[in-house]
Design a protein around this motif. Structure first.
Motif, PDB file in Angstrom:
ATOM      1  N   ILE A   1      -6.904 -16.950   9.392  1.00  0.00           N
ATOM      2  CA  ILE A   1      -7.020 -15.989  10.497  1.00  0.00           C
ATOM      3  C   ILE A   1      -5.880 -14.972  10.419  1.00  0.00           C
ATOM      4  N   ALA A   2      -4.697 -15.454  10.083  1.00  0.00           N
ATOM      5  CA  ALA A   2      -3.563 -14.543   9.907  1.00  0.00           C
ATOM      6  C   ALA A   2      -3.848 -13.563   8.772  1.00  0.00           C
ATOM      7  N   LEU A   3      -4.470 -14.050   7.690  1.00  0.00           N
ATOM      8  CA  LEU A   3      -4.754 -13.176   6.544  1.00  0.00           C
ATOM      9  C   LEU A   3      -5.799 -12.119   6.871  1.00  0.00           C
ATOM     10  N   VAL A   4      -6.685 -12.441   7.821  1.00  0.00           N
ATOM     11  CA  VAL A   4      -7.664 -11.434   8.242  1.00  0.00           C
ATOM     12  C   VAL A   4      -6.928 -10.249   8.864  1.00  0.00           C
ATOM     13  N   ILE A   5      -5.921 -10.561   9.685  1.00  0.00           N
ATOM     14  CA  ILE A   5      -5.124  -9.487  10.291  1.00  0.00           C
ATOM     15  C   ILE A   5      -4.380  -8.731   9.195  1.00  0.00           C
ATOM     16  N   PHE A   6      -3.781  -9.502   8.265  1.00  0.00           N
ATOM     17  CA  PHE A   6      -3.056  -8.911   7.139  1.00  0.00           C
ATOM     18  C   PHE A   6      -3.954  -7.959   6.354  1.00  0.00           C
ATOM     19  N   SER A   7      -5.197  -8.380   6.136  1.00  0.00           N
ATOM     20  CA  SER A   7      -6.114  -7.576   5.312  1.00  0.00           C
ATOM     21  C   SER A   7      -6.680  -6.393   6.085  1.00  0.00           C
ATOM     22  N   LYS A   8      -6.303  -6.258   7.333  1.00  0.00           N
ATOM     23  CA  LYS A   8      -6.873  -5.230   8.209  1.00  0.00           C
ATOM     24  C   LYS A   8      -8.401  -5.298   8.173  1.00  0.00           C
ATOM     25  N   TRP A   9      -8.923  -6.494   8.239  1.00  0.00           N
ATOM     26  CA  TRP A   9     -10.374  -6.712   8.344  1.00  0.00           C
ATOM     27  C   TRP A   9     -11.129  -6.120   7.152  1.00  0.00           C
ATOM     28  N   HIS A  10     -10.517  -6.155   5.969  1.00  0.00           N
ATOM     29  CA  HIS A  10     -11.151  -5.605   4.777  1.00  0.00           C
ATOM     30  C   HIS A  10     -11.233  -6.677   3.685  1.00  0.00           C
TER      31      HIS A  10
ATOM     32  N   LEU B   1      12.023 -27.870   3.488  1.00  0.00           N
ATOM     33  CA  LEU B   1      12.261 -26.439   3.625  1.00  0.00           C
ATOM     34  C   LEU B   1      11.274 -25.657   2.763  1.00  0.00           C
ATOM     35  N   LEU B   2      11.009 -26.168   1.554  1.00  0.00           N
ATOM     36  CA  LEU B   2      10.075 -25.483   0.674  1.00  0.00           C
ATOM     37  C   LEU B   2       8.675 -25.467   1.270  1.00  0.00           C
ATOM     38  N   ASN B   3       8.289 -26.582   1.915  1.00  0.00           N
ATOM     39  CA  ASN B   3       6.965 -26.649   2.531  1.00  0.00           C
ATOM     40  C   ASN B   3       6.787 -25.616   3.638  1.00  0.00           C
ATOM     41  N   MET B   4       7.899 -25.159   4.217  1.00  0.00           N
ATOM     42  CA  MET B   4       7.796 -24.175   5.302  1.00  0.00           C
ATOM     43  C   MET B   4       7.425 -22.791   4.780  1.00  0.00           C
ATOM     44  N   ILE B   5       7.698 -22.542   3.492  1.00  0.00           N
ATOM     45  CA  ILE B   5       7.581 -21.179   2.957  1.00  0.00           C
ATOM     46  C   ILE B   5       6.241 -20.516   3.299  1.00  0.00           C
ATOM     47  N   PRO B   6       5.084 -21.180   3.024  1.00  0.00           N
ATOM     48  CA  PRO B   6       3.821 -20.482   3.291  1.00  0.00           C
ATOM     49  C   PRO B   6       3.666 -20.068   4.752  1.00  0.00           C
ATOM     50  N   TYR B   7       4.084 -20.950   5.673  1.00  0.00           N
ATOM     51  CA  TYR B   7       3.910 -20.637   7.100  1.00  0.00           C
ATOM     52  C   TYR B   7       4.867 -19.531   7.530  1.00  0.00           C
ATOM     53  N   VAL B   8       6.117 -19.632   7.079  1.00  0.00           N
ATOM     54  CA  VAL B   8       7.108 -18.614   7.445  1.00  0.00           C
ATOM     55  C   VAL B   8       6.700 -17.267   6.855  1.00  0.00           C
ATOM     56  N   LEU B   9       6.235 -17.319   5.605  1.00  0.00           N
ATOM     57  CA  LEU B   9       5.804 -16.079   4.955  1.00  0.00           C
ATOM     58  C   LEU B   9       4.645 -15.453   5.719  1.00  0.00           C
ATOM     59  N   THR B  10       3.673 -16.280   6.125  1.00  0.00           N
ATOM     60  CA  THR B  10       2.531 -15.768   6.878  1.00  0.00           C
ATOM     61  C   THR B  10       2.997 -15.107   8.170  1.00  0.00           C
ATOM     62  N   LEU B  11       3.931 -15.784   8.873  1.00  0.00           N
ATOM     63  CA  LEU B  11       4.452 -15.215  10.116  1.00  0.00           C
ATOM     64  C   LEU B  11       5.163 -13.894   9.850  1.00  0.00           C
TER      65      LEU B  11
ATOM     66  N   ASN C   1      -0.732 -20.293  25.030  1.00  0.00           N
ATOM     67  CA  ASN C   1       0.248 -21.077  24.281  1.00  0.00           C
ATOM     68  C   ASN C   1      -0.454 -22.262  23.630  1.00  0.00           C
ATOM     69  N   VAL C   2      -0.689 -22.188  22.327  1.00  0.00           N
ATOM     70  CA  VAL C   2      -1.326 -23.301  21.619  1.00  0.00           C
ATOM     71  C   VAL C   2      -0.272 -24.013  20.787  1.00  0.00           C
ATOM     72  N   GLY C   3       1.008 -23.805  21.150  1.00  0.00           N
ATOM     73  CA  GLY C   3       2.089 -24.334  20.324  1.00  0.00           C
ATOM     74  C   GLY C   3       2.816 -25.509  20.938  1.00  0.00           C
ATOM     75  N   GLY C   4       2.200 -26.192  21.896  1.00  0.00           N
ATOM     76  CA  GLY C   4       2.864 -27.315  22.564  1.00  0.00           C
ATOM     77  C   GLY C   4       3.372 -28.365  21.588  1.00  0.00           C
TER      78      GLY C   4
ATOM     79  N   LEU D   1       0.278 -21.276  16.967  1.00  0.00           N
ATOM     80  CA  LEU D   1      -0.487 -22.197  16.120  1.00  0.00           C
ATOM     81  C   LEU D   1       0.230 -22.439  14.796  1.00  0.00           C
ATOM     82  N   LEU D   2       0.698 -21.355  14.167  1.00  0.00           N
ATOM     83  CA  LEU D   2       1.353 -21.508  12.866  1.00  0.00           C
ATOM     84  C   LEU D   2       2.680 -22.261  13.006  1.00  0.00           C
ATOM     85  N   MET D   3       3.387 -22.007  14.120  1.00  0.00           N
ATOM     86  CA  MET D   3       4.690 -22.661  14.297  1.00  0.00           C
ATOM     87  C   MET D   3       4.545 -24.164  14.502  1.00  0.00           C
ATOM     88  N   ASN D   4       3.351 -24.615  14.907  1.00  0.00           N
ATOM     89  CA  ASN D   4       3.098 -26.051  15.002  1.00  0.00           C
ATOM     90  C   ASN D   4       3.273 -26.750  13.656  1.00  0.00           C
TER      91      ASN D   4
END
Lengths: 304, 341
Positions: free
Chosen positions: A227-236, A268-278, B79-82, B143-146
């Motif tokens: 879902i985050a990538l959809v925003i990133f892709s600007k719906w394209h 810490l390494l496992n966090m990379i994909p989520y942090v990068l997405t954010l 808030n879906v990050g509880g 959601l992602l921060m979960n």
């Protein structure tokens, strides 16, 4: 060093492909005005159902097919709530997420730890001359080869056909679509069937080709990342390719560093994909509102 | 008024009955015995004082996480990050508990409550900040921060905080907290201070929203943010503050689980309390009494989840199916939905 980069490239492609399938489906759904938070659950069911069928029958492709159909069927729950009952989209999506999480655990339970042959890989013809690079760099399963054509097909469908035009009108301005006599419910159902089909397929690709195993909760938030990538892709659909590669790359980099005994903690390494997405979302955030379908997330009752 | 109350009760009973029948069908399809499952669940939870007290224990984190969803929803925030906020609350409280070991309990417990609140609060305020500044919608960030928060806990629990006691070090967990850092328990059961804290916060939640100017402003923002801005309400400040308080409340769920029940921090200690808080708040329509009632019901569902895993080999995650069925029924029936919102 060469094997490090070869591993990085092949991993990026392997991890990026299932995410791209899922993102493409959500692009189609959101173009029709619907945000579906249930993707995580649908991917889980696809992964569990695909693995169960493949391990039970020995036929990998039957697993892929049934996983995609199961994904589409499960997403009917979302489509029914949103299209027929005009329910809140986020809550409807979470219903599907809960349902998929529970069902996948029940479906896959007796197959935890089972082994499968996995989807067959095919060497790209003509590259055997480069045998000094790791052969995995040029050898993938069919679903990987099909993912970019799938993105082009989604682009063509959305932007070069009458169907795609109608779908986008529904997402931009449902009352105009209604006035033009478009069958809004039918179009929204079609979009969500495609979305569920692709998410189920993506789940099966993860369990049958990438992990070659089923573990509970193995999707690990990829449904939300899509879902985050959809925003990133600007719906394209075509820009989604870049997003999927970026995410696939971050997963692979993290795994490669772990495999090479990096001193950085795996947590810490496992966090990379989520942090990068954010991070990507934050950078893109300012412009997104100009690209989003105007009626995204709204409930249309057909009476406006 | 009593008539309204009765019809609300009747609708809740209706929802639950239909959901239990549908879930029985699912269990039957999975080759399990639903009647036995329901009887076992009743025996295990409501037929004895001990069973009942365990339901109250289960209910405690759910109360916190439900309020953590209900409060921001009044300001139009989702808030879906509880789950993540719960982990961070537990994490910061644990830092306090293992760093300052020689405080008296009368200081230690309030201090840990504060830390738990700050831990969850800051984590959620981050999402509130991004929303207020117009970067990203809080639904997707929370959601992602979960997925990040349990990794933070894992990093410490597998790393520098890992217990070195013989026996305990086989598991990814911290050393046991000193007695002064443990929240007190009551009535010779595992019911702990966290439960009463949750009730107090539920009361404050109702009081602030219904009886104060802050509540009026929060609801104004939820109703029409543009109008609220024109009326001179500092919308951005409220969005961040509400997320901070909500995350803090979810953090208390983690803090009280860790200090009252486990007495140490363990990796992956929450079976999804944060997500269920969303469900409870939604079902209750944010009403305090509804939150109380639905937390109780969902606590029984959770207890049955652990029970059926042992007695009938149903995976714990299967309770998600029951929760989905409940949500589905509410979303499907427009008249029920009106009642909830």
């Amino acid at each position: 060093m060469i094997s490090f980069f070869a591993g990085l490239i092949s991993g990026t492609i392997m991890y990026g492909a299932p995410l791209l399938y899922c993102t493409l489906g959500e692009v189609i759904g959101q173009r029709a005005g619907m945000v579906n938070l249930g993707l995580e659950g649908i991917m889980l069911v696809g992964a569990a159902a695909g693995f169960t069928v493949a391990a039970g029958t020995g036929n990998m492709w039957l697993g892929v097919l049934l996983a995609a159909l199961a994904g589409a069927a499960l997403n009917l729950v979302y489509a029914f709530l949103v299209v027929n009952r005009q329910a809140n989209q986020l809550a409807s999506g979470l219903t599907v997420m809960f349902l998929g999480t529970g069902l996948s655990a029940m479906i896959g339970r007796s197959y935890i730890g089972s082994g499968i042959s996995g989807l067959a890989r095919y060497q790209i013809p003509g590259v055997s001359a480069f045998s000094w690079v790791r052969s995995t760099m040029f050898s993938y399963d069919l679903l990987v080869y099909l993912v970019v054509p799938a993105a082009v097909f989604a682009w063509w469908g959305l932007f070069r056909t009458k169907w795609g035009l109608h779908l986008r009108v529904v997402g931009e301005d449902p009352s105009a679509a209604f006035a033009a006599g478009l069958k809004i419910p039918a179009l929204q159902y079609q979009a969500q069937l495609a979305n569920g089909f692709l998410a189920g397929l993506a789940g099966a690709h993860l369990s049958l080709a990438v992990a070659r195993a089923w573990t509970e909760g193995m999707i690990g938030g990829r449904g939300f990342i899509a879902i985050a990538l959809v925003i990133f892709s600007k719906w394209h659909p075509l820009r989604a390719i870049a997003g999927a590669l970026l995410f696939g790359g971050s997963v692979t980099l993290q795994l490669q560093l772990q495999a090479r005994g990096s001193s950085i903690s795996p947590f810490l390494l496992n966090m990379i994909p989520y942090v990068l997405t954010l991070g990507v979302l934050m950078i893109w955030g300012g412009v997104r509102r100009f690209a989003a379908p105007a009626a995204l997330g709204r409930v249309y009752s057909g009476e406006e | 008024m009593p008539k309204n109350w009765l019809s609300a009760l009747a609708r809740y009973v209706f929802i639950l009955t239909v959901a239990l029948i549908a879930y029985a069908a699912v269990l039957l399809l999975a080759g399990k015995n639903p009647i036995l499952a329901y009887i076992d669940t009743f025996d295990f939870t409501l037929s004895s004082w001990y069973g009942f007290s365990e339901v109250i224990v289960r209910m405690t984190p759910l109360l916190f996480t439900a309020i953590a969803v209900a409060l921001p929803s009044r300001a139009g925030l989702i808030n879906v990050g509880g789950e993540g906020q719960l982990y961070l609350g537990a994490w910061l409280a644990t830092w306090g508990a293992i760093t300052f070991t020689n405080l008296p309990a009368s200081v230690f417990i309030p201090f840990l409550v504060l830390l738990g609140f700050i831990g969850g609060g800051v984590w959620a305020a981050l999402a509130g900040f991004l929303r207020a500044k117009g970067y990203v919608n809080e639904t997707i960030t929370t959601l992602l921060m979960n997925y990040i928060a349990p990794l933070v806990v894992g990093y410490f629990v597998y790393g520098s905080w890992r217990s070195r006691e013989p026996g305990a070090s086989a598991f990814p967990q911290t050393a046991a907290f000193v007695q002064e850092a443990r929240m007190p328990r009551f009535f010779q059961t595992r019911i702990h201070l966290g439960f009463f804290l949750a009730l107090l916060i539920l009361f404050i939640y109702w009081f602030v929203l219904e009886k104060t100017k802050w509540g009026l402003k929060i609801k104004g923002i939820g109703g029409n943010p543009e109008a609220a801005k024109r009326m001179g309400i500092e919308v951005n400040f409220y969005l961040i503050a509400v997320m901070f308080v909500a995350g803090g409340i979810a953090g208390l769920a983690g803090m009280s689980e860790v200090t009252a029940l486990h007495g140490r921090l363990r990796a992956g200690f929450s079976p999804g309390y944060g997500f269920v808080g969303f469900l409870i708040s939604w079902l209750a329509g944010g009403r305090p009494l509804g939150i109380l009632a639905m937390s109780f019901v969902l606590a029984i569902v959770f207890s049955s989840g652990s029970l059926l895993q042992i007695t009938q080999g149903v995976p714990f995650a299967a309770i998600n199916v029951l929760m989905a069925i409940i949500l589905f029924i509410v979303l499907m029936k427009p008249n029920l939905r009106r009642l909830m919102s």
